[in-house]
Design a protein around this motif. Structure first.
Motif, short mmCIF file in Angstrom:
data_model
loop_
_atom_site.label_atom_id
_atom_site.label_comp_id
_atom_site.label_asym_id
_atom_site.label_seq_id
_atom_site.Cartn_x
_atom_site.Cartn_y
_atom_site.Cartn_z
N PRO A 137 50.03 20.49 85.96
CA PRO A 137 50.27 21.34 87.13
C PRO A 137 51.04 22.59 86.77
O PRO A 137 51.84 22.61 85.84
N ARG A 138 50.81 23.64 87.55
CA ARG A 138 51.59 24.86 87.42
C ARG A 138 52.95 24.65 88.10
O ARG A 138 53.31 23.55 88.51
N THR A 139 53.72 25.69 88.24
CA THR A 139 55.06 25.59 88.81
C THR A 139 55.03 24.96 90.20
O THR A 139 54.23 25.35 91.05
N PHE A 140 55.90 23.98 90.41
CA PHE A 140 55.98 23.33 91.72
C PHE A 140 56.59 24.25 92.76
O PHE A 140 57.61 24.92 92.50
N MET A 141 56.01 24.25 93.96
CA MET A 141 56.60 25.00 95.06
C MET A 141 58.02 24.54 95.34
O MET A 141 58.89 25.34 95.72
N THR A 142 58.28 23.25 95.15
CA THR A 142 59.60 22.72 95.44
C THR A 142 60.68 23.26 94.50
O THR A 142 61.88 23.14 94.81
N ASN A 143 60.29 23.87 93.38
CA ASN A 143 61.30 24.53 92.53
C ASN A 143 61.99 25.66 93.28
O ASN A 143 63.12 26.04 92.95
#
Length: 273
Positions: free
Chosen positions: A116-122
């Protein structure tokens, strides 16, 4: 079948446990800090979801879990990997994931890799600053990033763990579009009903701020390096993999902003935190 989920309290793990429960699968969870052994947790397990936070022990833990899974007769491993796992990557986490992927391949276990690419939750790391100041500080420049919601990663993982035809596959997972931090700020503005602006900062300023907030220097360096890579466009593409594997549309940044709006709303004067 019996499915063991490691990293069950992580970004993806909680969503995955719920998704598997909704499918009426027999799910076990394992925490690497738990009193019981991984060997005990894997006893009788058919499938393993392998995930661990980016901690110094990550490679050792995941490689040991692979060895234990092979000894226990696990028939499929689904590994949560990095977006660009490579032994030659300039990013330390991607090198770690490459080492683990190589160990998994050498084990002979049937497996699926999720990248996966960068998590939105980051983005929740910026919630306090946004709530206090209305500004989103990050060293992202005008990078376009195909953020993905962890829920969608979990739905792909659930299908990869339970469905046919996934062994040997590597799935690159993205959200529906690649967006800038200006767009993130605009969606947070719409969701919270207050003006949120994105403020680009330099790498060194970002590093010093993260360390001042208590982040270990190694982790701060790694995060700054990720932003530097993103500014070169390495995460600007998108895939249709979530839709192809799950049959559903991936969540977008507006969905995330509405879901977590409360975390980014102004903090009232005198309130804790």
């Amino acid at each position: 079948m019996t499915i063991l989920v490691t990293g069950a309290t992580g970004n993806v793990g909680g969503h995955l446990v719920r998704a598997l429960a909704e499918r009426h699968e027999n799910v076990r969870v394992f925490d690497r800090h738990a009193a019981g052994s991984l060997q005990q947790a894997l006893d009788g397990a058919d499938r393993l979801f392998l995930a661990c936070g980016n901690v110094p022990e990550q490679v050792d833990f995941e490689c040991a879990a692979i060895d234990a899974a092979a000894a226990a007769g696990v028939r499929r491993v689904v590994k949560l990997s990095g977006p660009g796992a490579s032994a030659g990557s300039p990013l330390i986490f991607e090198r770690w994931h490459a080492t683990i992927e190589a160990h998994l391949a050498a084990s002979g276990l049937p497996h699926v890799l999720l990248r996966p690419r960068t998590f939105m939750t980051n983005l929740l790391a910026y919630a306090t600053s946004v709530a206090r100041t209305g500004r989103l500080f990050a060293p992202a420049g005008q990078a376009r990033i195909s953020f993905i919601h962890p829920r969608d990663v979990a739905l792909v993982a659930a299908e990869a763990l339970t469905g046919p035809g996934h062994d040997g596959r590597t799935y690159t997972l993205t959200g529906p579009e690649a967006i800038t931090f200006d767009r993130v700020a605009a969606e947070l503005s719409a969701a919270t009903g207050r003006d949120v602006s994105y403020v680009p900062v330099g790498d060194e300023d970002a590093r010093h701020a993260m360390i001042a907030d208590g982040l270990p220097p190694m982790l701060a360096d790694a995060i700054v390096a990720i932003f530097s890579a993103q500014r070169t466009g390495v995460m600007a593409d998108t895939t249709d993999t979530v839709r192809e594997v799950t049959g559903g549309e991936p969540l977008g940044i507006a969905d995330f902003a509405r879901e977590y709006a409360a975390a980014f709303r102004p903090i009232a004067a005198g309130s804790p935190g």
